[in-house]
Write a protein that holds these residues in place. Sequence first.
Motif, PDB file in Angstrom:
ATOM      1  N   SER A   1      24.976  25.937  36.346  1.00  0.00           N
ATOM      2  CA  SER A   1      24.683  27.204  35.841  1.00  0.00           C
ATOM      3  C   SER A   1      25.717  28.300  35.837  1.00  0.00           C
ATOM      4  N   TYR A   2      26.411  28.269  36.782  1.00  0.00           N
ATOM      5  CA  TYR A   2      27.749  28.943  36.739  1.00  0.00           C
ATOM      6  C   TYR A   2      28.777  28.571  35.959  1.00  0.00           C
ATOM      7  N   ARG A   3      29.117  27.108  35.895  1.00  0.00           N
ATOM      8  CA  ARG A   3      29.952  26.574  34.794  1.00  0.00           C
ATOM      9  C   ARG A   3      29.599  26.923  33.446  1.00  0.00           C
ATOM     10  N   ALA A   4      28.431  26.669  33.115  1.00  0.00           N
ATOM     11  CA  ALA A   4      27.928  27.004  31.650  1.00  0.00           C
ATOM     12  C   ALA A   4      28.419  28.492  31.241  1.00  0.00           C
ATOM     13  N   VAL A   5      28.467  29.338  32.112  1.00  0.00           N
ATOM     14  CA  VAL A   5      28.982  30.876  31.574  1.00  0.00           C
ATOM     15  C   VAL A   5      30.056  31.146  31.937  1.00  0.00           C
ATOM     16  N   GLY A   6      31.236  30.126  32.486  1.00  0.00           N
ATOM     17  CA  GLY A   6      32.510  30.394  32.959  1.00  0.00           C
ATOM     18  C   GLY A   6      32.541  31.170  34.227  1.00  0.00           C
ATOM     19  N   ALA A   7      31.716  31.005  35.129  1.00  0.00           N
ATOM     20  CA  ALA A   7      31.752  31.686  36.257  1.00  0.00           C
ATOM     21  C   ALA A   7      32.108  30.612  37.487  1.00  0.00           C
ATOM     22  N   GLU A   8      33.116  31.238  38.454  1.00  0.00           N
ATOM     23  CA  GLU A   8      33.506  30.404  39.538  1.00  0.00           C
ATOM     24  C   GLU A   8      32.557  30.548  40.783  1.00  0.00           C
ATOM     25  N   ASP A   9      32.560  29.530  41.471  1.00  0.00           N
ATOM     26  CA  ASP A   9      31.661  29.460  42.837  1.00  0.00           C
ATOM     27  C   ASP A   9      32.480  29.454  43.921  1.00  0.00           C
ATOM     28  N   TRP A  10      34.039  29.418  43.682  1.00  0.00           N
ATOM     29  CA  TRP A  10      34.994  29.128  44.662  1.00  0.00           C
ATOM     30  C   TRP A  10      36.204  29.741  44.389  1.00  0.00           C
ATOM     31  N   ALA A  11      36.735  30.251  45.357  1.00  0.00           N
ATOM     32  CA  ALA A  11      38.259  30.879  45.057  1.00  0.00           C
ATOM     33  C   ALA A  11      38.944  30.860  46.385  1.00  0.00           C
ATOM     34  N   GLU A  12      40.408  30.372  46.172  1.00  0.00           N
ATOM     35  CA  GLU A  12      41.064  30.488  47.025  1.00  0.00           C
ATOM     36  C   GLU A  12      42.515  31.504  46.935  1.00  0.00           C
ATOM     37  N   LEU A  13      42.973  32.273  47.972  1.00  0.00           N
ATOM     38  CA  LEU A  13      44.112  33.146  47.737  1.00  0.00           C
ATOM     39  C   LEU A  13      45.054  32.721  48.758  1.00  0.00           C
ATOM     40  N   ASN A  14      46.348  32.965  48.282  1.00  0.00           N
ATOM     41  CA  ASN A  14      47.470  32.933  49.152  1.00  0.00           C
ATOM     42  C   ASN A  14      48.020  34.422  48.828  1.00  0.00           C
ATOM     43  N   LEU A  15      48.235  35.607  50.060  1.00  0.00           N
ATOM     44  CA  LEU A  15      48.709  36.569  49.721  1.00  0.00           C
ATOM     45  C   LEU A  15      49.988  36.743  50.583  1.00  0.00           C
ATOM     46  N   GLN A  16      50.928  37.148  49.993  1.00  0.00           N
ATOM     47  CA  GLN A  16      52.520  37.589  50.486  1.00  0.00           C
ATOM     48  C   GLN A  16      52.926  38.941  50.518  1.00  0.00           C
ATOM     49  N   TYR A  17      53.041  39.288  51.981  1.00  0.00           N
ATOM     50  CA  TYR A  17      53.454  40.840  52.100  1.00  0.00           C
ATOM     51  C   TYR A  17      54.878  41.024  52.026  1.00  0.00           C
ATOM     52  N   GLY A  18      55.113  42.393  51.877  1.00  0.00           N
ATOM     53  CA  GLY A  18      56.621  42.658  52.020  1.00  0.00           C
ATOM     54  C   GLY A  18      57.090  42.616  53.578  1.00  0.00           C
ATOM     55  N   SER A  19      56.150  42.892  54.465  1.00  0.00           N
ATOM     56  CA  SER A  19      56.500  42.798  55.912  1.00  0.00           C
ATOM     57  C   SER A  19      56.891  41.203  56.403  1.00  0.00           C
ATOM     58  N   GLY A  20      56.589  40.334  55.588  1.00  0.00           N
ATOM     59  CA  GLY A  20      56.859  38.850  55.745  1.00  0.00           C
ATOM     60  C   GLY A  20      55.667  38.101  56.260  1.00  0.00           C
ATOM     61  N   ALA A  21      54.441  38.942  56.256  1.00  0.00           N
ATOM     62  CA  ALA A  21      53.091  38.262  56.740  1.00  0.00           C
ATOM     63  C   ALA A  21      52.528  37.417  55.499  1.00  0.00           C
TER      64      ALA A  21
ATOM     65  N   MET B   1      42.082  44.084  54.447  1.00  0.00           N
ATOM     66  CA  MET B   1      42.919  45.392  54.447  1.00  0.00           C
ATOM     67  C   MET B   1      42.876  46.072  55.716  1.00  0.00           C
ATOM     68  N   ARG B   2      42.017  45.950  56.600  1.00  0.00           N
ATOM     69  CA  ARG B   2      41.890  46.574  58.015  1.00  0.00           C
ATOM     70  C   ARG B   2      42.950  45.944  58.777  1.00  0.00           C
ATOM     71  N   LEU B   3      43.268  44.657  58.751  1.00  0.00           N
ATOM     72  CA  LEU B   3      44.095  44.151  59.409  1.00  0.00           C
ATOM     73  C   LEU B   3      45.605  44.222  58.828  1.00  0.00           C
ATOM     74  N   LEU B   4      45.631  43.961  57.504  1.00  0.00           N
ATOM     75  CA  LEU B   4      47.013  44.329  56.900  1.00  0.00           C
ATOM     76  C   LEU B   4      46.950  45.419  56.022  1.00  0.00           C
ATOM     77  N   PRO B   5      47.151  46.773  56.306  1.00  0.00           N
ATOM     78  CA  PRO B   5      46.521  48.091  55.490  1.00  0.00           C
ATOM     79  C   PRO B   5      47.508  47.864  54.100  1.00  0.00           C
ATOM     80  N   GLU B   6      48.724  47.363  54.089  1.00  0.00           N
ATOM     81  CA  GLU B   6      49.580  47.519  52.972  1.00  0.00           C
ATOM     82  C   GLU B   6      49.092  46.512  52.085  1.00  0.00           C
ATOM     83  N   LEU B   7      49.414  46.852  50.721  1.00  0.00           N
ATOM     84  CA  LEU B   7      48.979  45.804  49.581  1.00  0.00           C
ATOM     85  C   LEU B   7      50.100  44.724  49.895  1.00  0.00           C
ATOM     86  N   PRO B   8      49.638  43.652  49.569  1.00  0.00           N
ATOM     87  CA  PRO B   8      50.598  42.536  49.375  1.00  0.00           C
ATOM     88  C   PRO B   8      51.679  42.638  48.042  1.00  0.00           C
TER      89      PRO B   8
END
Length: 345
Positions: free
Chosen positions: A221-241, A200-207
């Motif tokens: 132990s994470y899998r047993a309770v439905g908890a993730e240990d890895w996440a990947e996000l692709n965010l697209q901004y109105g500015s085109g970033a 957010m400090r680099l791209l202050p607007e919300l995607p």
Amino acid sequence: MTYGIGVVGVGVWGCHSLEHMLLKCGDARVVAVSTDESLGAHCFPEPVAERGSAYAKELKAEFRADWREVVADPRVHIVSAMACPTQKAQVILAALRAGKHVVTDKPLAFTVEEARAVCDAETASTGRGFMLAGYHRRPLVARLIEVARVGRLGQIKAVSMRLCFMGGVYPGFVPTTQWRAEVPSAELTTIGSHALVTLMRLLPELPVRVNAMVRNCFYESYRAVGAEDWAELNLQYGSGAVANVTVARLPHKVPGEDILLEVTGTDGYADITGTRLSVYPGPEVVDLAVDGAAVNDETFKAFYRAIETGAAAPTTFAEGQKLQALLDAALQSARTRTVAAVGAV
């Protein structure tokens, strides 16, 4: 003045007992402590009230069975809200409505609606809020943010970030179904909050859109309770970033790695790898090891300055509200395996 601290929640998993940093970095003392089973899954074996009473004694403070008494205590100026996300908003709202300052861990709440209510309450309060999250105060990251802010990179077009906590599951932590029910997600929330606040400090607007995937790669132990240990996000901004963010809790350690960050703009490029920031054109190269203790100290000193001068907190509740909207959209995307729109705040 000497600030009176009230602690709500003792030993709740995911909370960092921020009152200790307040004591270290300012003129303060803990005057009252409260905790009970309703405030979240705890990290100790003895009865909750017994542990809370012992903690209060260690801090030479009073123990209160009802946390509302801590918030109402006229000697309390700052509330350390160390409750789990499903219970946190009610504590923060009560504190702000009583005119208290509040420190808390990420996330700000459990839902977007709760985070919005917290921000509205802060606007109407004489109290100030500070949510501990983000790597934007680390010197190399702060320098990169400043480089981008003054326009040396031109318009930002792409950001790539990797932030991993390393060395396995937090010592002593045993994931439970109660803990999982009390948090929006596992490492997407725990580590992802730091990454997204920094972004957010680099791209202050919300995607406008987010495409997220969560996985369990390492821990049964994470899998047993439905908890993730890895996440990947692709965010697209109105500015085109666009921004790509990877967060994970690794079972091993990568020597020298803190946060990996690449920023590409229309006029330049910058990256952080290990202890080095490189900026082009220039070139500018800064080599600086991270002193986490010094960063934390300065962060809490900055919170005291915010109280006393009206400056912005190191991470504001308004940023916490934006974070909640991002987490909500990311979770929706991961559950439905589709691109999700990011709601307005």
